[in-house]
Write a protein that holds these residues in place. Structure first.
Motif, PDB file in Angstrom:
ATOM      1  N   PHE A 242      35.453  33.401  12.398  1.00  0.00           N
ATOM      2  CA  PHE A 242      36.032  33.779  13.688  1.00  0.00           C
ATOM      3  C   PHE A 242      36.104  32.559  14.594  1.00  0.00           C
ATOM      4  N   ARG A 243      37.306  32.051  14.790  1.00  0.00           N
ATOM      5  CA  ARG A 243      37.470  30.843  15.590  1.00  0.00           C
ATOM      6  C   ARG A 243      38.257  31.090  16.874  1.00  0.00           C
ATOM      7  N   GLN A 244      38.671  32.303  17.114  1.00  0.00           N
ATOM      8  CA  GLN A 244      39.454  32.565  18.315  1.00  0.00           C
ATOM      9  C   GLN A 244      38.570  32.446  19.552  1.00  0.00           C
ATOM     10  N   LYS A 245      39.018  31.640  20.510  1.00  0.00           N
ATOM     11  CA  LYS A 245      38.237  31.398  21.721  1.00  0.00           C
ATOM     12  C   LYS A 245      38.423  32.563  22.684  1.00  0.00           C
ATOM     13  N   ARG A 246      37.468  33.458  22.710  1.00  0.00           N
ATOM     14  CA  ARG A 246      37.616  34.647  23.543  1.00  0.00           C
ATOM     15  C   ARG A 246      36.330  34.938  24.298  1.00  0.00           C
ATOM     16  N   TRP A 247      36.493  35.437  25.525  1.00  0.00           N
ATOM     17  CA  TRP A 247      35.364  35.832  26.358  1.00  0.00           C
ATOM     18  C   TRP A 247      35.615  37.239  26.888  1.00  0.00           C
ATOM     19  N   TRP A 248      34.539  37.883  27.326  1.00  0.00           N
ATOM     20  CA  TRP A 248      34.601  39.223  27.905  1.00  0.00           C
ATOM     21  C   TRP A 248      33.780  39.218  29.193  1.00  0.00           C
ATOM     22  N   VAL A 249      34.345  39.747  30.281  1.00  0.00           N
ATOM     23  CA  VAL A 249      33.658  39.797  31.576  1.00  0.00           C
ATOM     24  C   VAL A 249      33.799  41.193  32.155  1.00  0.00           C
ATOM     25  N   SER A 250      32.717  41.702  32.742  1.00  0.00           N
ATOM     26  CA  SER A 250      32.768  42.983  33.442  1.00  0.00           C
ATOM     27  C   SER A 250      31.763  42.944  34.586  1.00  0.00           C
ATOM     28  N   ALA A 251      31.932  43.861  35.545  1.00  0.00           N
ATOM     29  CA  ALA A 251      31.030  43.916  36.698  1.00  0.00           C
ATOM     30  C   ALA A 251      30.686  45.361  37.013  1.00  0.00           C
ATOM     31  N   GLN A 252      29.481  45.557  37.520  1.00  0.00           N
ATOM     32  CA  GLN A 252      28.980  46.887  37.867  1.00  0.00           C
ATOM     33  C   GLN A 252      28.372  46.842  39.261  1.00  0.00           C
ATOM     34  N   LEU A 253      28.810  47.731  40.119  1.00  0.00           N
ATOM     35  CA  LEU A 253      28.289  47.838  41.480  1.00  0.00           C
ATOM     36  C   LEU A 253      27.433  49.090  41.596  1.00  0.00           C
ATOM     37  N   ASP A 254      26.200  48.925  42.050  1.00  0.00           N
ATOM     38  CA  ASP A 254      25.299  50.053  42.281  1.00  0.00           C
ATOM     39  C   ASP A 254      25.094  50.187  43.783  1.00  0.00           C
ATOM     40  N   GLU A 255      25.742  51.183  44.376  1.00  0.00           N
ATOM     41  CA  GLU A 255      25.656  51.368  45.827  1.00  0.00           C
ATOM     42  C   GLU A 255      24.250  51.732  46.275  1.00  0.00           C
ATOM     43  N   GLU A 256      23.570  52.564  45.500  1.00  0.00           N
ATOM     44  CA  GLU A 256      22.249  53.026  45.906  1.00  0.00           C
ATOM     45  C   GLU A 256      21.257  51.876  45.995  1.00  0.00           C
ATOM     46  N   LYS A 257      21.341  50.940  45.057  1.00  0.00           N
ATOM     47  CA  LYS A 257      20.420  49.804  45.047  1.00  0.00           C
ATOM     48  C   LYS A 257      20.984  48.592  45.774  1.00  0.00           C
ATOM     49  N   GLY A 258      22.272  48.642  46.126  1.00  0.00           N
ATOM     50  CA  GLY A 258      22.893  47.509  46.800  1.00  0.00           C
ATOM     51  C   GLY A 258      22.937  46.274  45.928  1.00  0.00           C
ATOM     52  N   THR A 259      23.305  46.451  44.657  1.00  0.00           N
ATOM     53  CA  THR A 259      23.326  45.329  43.721  1.00  0.00           C
ATOM     54  C   THR A 259      24.659  45.254  42.994  1.00  0.00           C
ATOM     55  N   LEU A 260      24.971  44.064  42.555  1.00  0.00           N
ATOM     56  CA  LEU A 260      26.145  43.821  41.725  1.00  0.00           C
ATOM     57  C   LEU A 260      25.686  43.083  40.481  1.00  0.00           C
ATOM     58  N   GLU A 261      26.102  43.569  39.313  1.00  0.00           N
ATOM     59  CA  GLU A 261      25.801  42.885  38.060  1.00  0.00           C
ATOM     60  C   GLU A 261      27.103  42.450  37.405  1.00  0.00           C
ATOM     61  N   ILE A 262      27.137  41.199  36.986  1.00  0.00           N
ATOM     62  CA  ILE A 262      28.302  40.643  36.301  1.00  0.00           C
ATOM     63  C   ILE A 262      27.838  40.110  34.953  1.00  0.00           C
ATOM     64  N   VAL A 263      28.580  40.441  33.913  1.00  0.00           N
ATOM     65  CA  VAL A 263      28.215  40.027  32.558  1.00  0.00           C
ATOM     66  C   VAL A 263      29.366  39.252  31.940  1.00  0.00           C
ATOM     67  N   CYS A 264      29.034  38.125  31.321  1.00  0.00           N
ATOM     68  CA  CYS A 264      30.005  37.322  30.572  1.00  0.00           C
ATOM     69  C   CYS A 264      29.481  37.163  29.148  1.00  0.00           C
ATOM     70  N   VAL A 265      30.312  37.479  28.161  1.00  0.00           N
ATOM     71  CA  VAL A 265      29.923  37.408  26.751  1.00  0.00           C
ATOM     72  C   VAL A 265      30.915  36.540  25.990  1.00  0.00           C
ATOM     73  N   ASP A 266      30.403  35.685  25.116  1.00  0.00           N
ATOM     74  CA  ASP A 266      31.250  35.030  24.124  1.00  0.00           C
ATOM     75  C   ASP A 266      30.576  35.163  22.767  1.00  0.00           C
ATOM     76  N   LEU A 267      31.335  34.985  21.697  1.00  0.00           N
ATOM     77  CA  LEU A 267      30.818  35.159  20.340  1.00  0.00           C
ATOM     78  C   LEU A 267      30.878  33.850  19.562  1.00  0.00           C
ATOM     79  N   GLY A 268      30.611  32.755  20.267  1.00  0.00           N
ATOM     80  CA  GLY A 268      30.686  31.438  19.656  1.00  0.00           C
ATOM     81  C   GLY A 268      29.396  31.011  18.986  1.00  0.00           C
ATOM     82  N   ILE A 269      29.182  29.693  18.914  1.00  0.00           N
ATOM     83  CA  ILE A 269      28.082  29.152  18.112  1.00  0.00           C
ATOM     84  C   ILE A 269      26.739  29.212  18.834  1.00  0.00           C
ATOM     85  N   THR A 270      26.697  29.655  20.069  1.00  0.00           N
ATOM     86  CA  THR A 270      25.522  29.790  20.934  1.00  0.00           C
ATOM     87  C   THR A 270      25.202  28.472  21.636  1.00  0.00           C
TER      88      THR A 270
END
Length: 335
Positions: free
Chosen positions: A203-231
């Motif tokens: 698998f050599r295709q250069k690809r990333w995945w990003v998503s975000a989650q907002l929790d109003e009750e806790k007043g927090t934002l989580e953002i995640v970035c994933v890639d499947l490369g060589i680490t």
């Protein structure tokens, strides 16, 4: 090219009374790379191996066994499903999505899992107390991603946390998304000799995945970035000879070295000082936290961690890629 089923495999299938060429993977009941680390890593490694071997199998994933899945892990799961489709040329369909546990169904629907794998499941309602920016995926570090996330974030219905209009507008500019994505592309998917590194040929295709989650009750934002490369640790081992390849230097040491290097190999706009920029949000609020899972290493960074603000460990099973999660406290506003 896939191998043909030989007579030994046919005989084994007959003796064990299993469908020829069928493999079913069952995740742990709590699928969470951050908290149920070992069992979750084992599942992801099994899934990766099943794809890499390219055996003539009909792979099925029994997601109905999961009782709870974390936000970050759902992004990693989506990435692996899409990796299968990019390699095999056909989607990997989850088994019986209508039978999923409510939390699992709602999480996967909210982050856009079913849409990303071209298997919509509109019948599952979304959780009302949280908001998601569905998974964005691409092959280049596009600065317009910041604008896309800003627009989606501003459109969310915010009630229970105090963030000024100015802070909302500049929030994603303060977070190093472009730096994280650009690093994943430049360092996770290098040009390597398939003779020297055959494990990276599948698998050599250069690809990333990003998503975000907002929790109003806790007043927090989580953002995640994933890639499947060589680490990150493998990249440091290959390209940075400053760290000698001794038995005393393991993945967690290489990861911390990358975070302490405070260097940048580019002078591009929207780029900064490598991992020091990625960790910068920890300086904005004492409750901000950065989690990095890459190869055998898992590390967390926060003001609340004594010493240099980071701690980590080496896992016995590697994560075949890199996952970065920013946990951002929104109340009081960022300064």
């Amino acid at each position: 090219m896939k191998k043909e089923v030989n007579r030994h495999e046919r005989r084994k299938a007959k003796v064990l009374k299993i469908a020829l060429g069928k493999k079913i993977l069952t995740p742990p009941k709590f699928l969470c790379l951050e908290q149920n680390t070992l069992l979750s890593l084992h599942f992801f490694w099994e899934l990766r191996e099943a794809v890499n071997k390219q055996d003539p199998i009909s792979l099925q994933i029994h997601l109905g066994n999961i009782e709870k899945i974390s936000f970050a892990t759902s992004i990693a799961l989506t990435a692996e499903f899409q990796r299968w489709e990019l390699i095999e040329g056909e989607p990997l369909r989850p088994m019986n999505p209508e039978a999923y546990q409510p939390q699992v169904a709602q999480m996967l629907t909210s982050v856009g899992f079913f849409e990303q794998i071209n298997c919509p499941n509109d019948a599952i309602p979304k959780i009302l107390t949280k908001h998601w920016i569905p998974i964005q995926s691409g092959e280049i570090a596009d600065p317009t991603l910041i604008g896309i996330l800003q627009e989606k974030f501003s459109s969310l219905d915010k009630k229970n946390w105090n963030l000024t209009t100015s802070d909302r507008r500049s929030l994603f500019e303060k977070l190093p998304l472009i730096e994280g994505i650009a690093n994943s592309i430049e360092h996770a998917y290098p040009k390597l000799s398939k003779k020297t590194f055959p494990e990276f040929e599948v698998f050599r295709q250069k690809r990333w995945w990003v998503s975000a989650q907002l929790d109003e009750e806790k007043g927090t934002l989580e953002i995640v970035c994933v890639d499947l490369g060589i680490t990150i640790p493998k990249s440091i081992e290959i390209f940075h000879k400053e760290i000698p390849p001794t038995s005393d230097i393991d993945d967690i040491h290489r990861l911390f070295w990358a975070c302490d290097a405070n260097k940048s190999s580019t002078n591009k706009s929207n780029r900064g000082k490598g991992f020091s920029d990625i960790l910068h949000p920890t300086s904005l609020h004492p409750e901000n936290k950065i989690t990095i899972i890459s190869g055998f290493a898992t590390a967390c960074f926060s003001q609340k961690i004594p010493g240099k603000g980071g701690e980590g460990t080496n896992n016995p099973i590697p994560y075949p890629g890199t996952l970065i999660k920013w946990h951002i406290k929104l109340s009081p506003p960022l300064s």
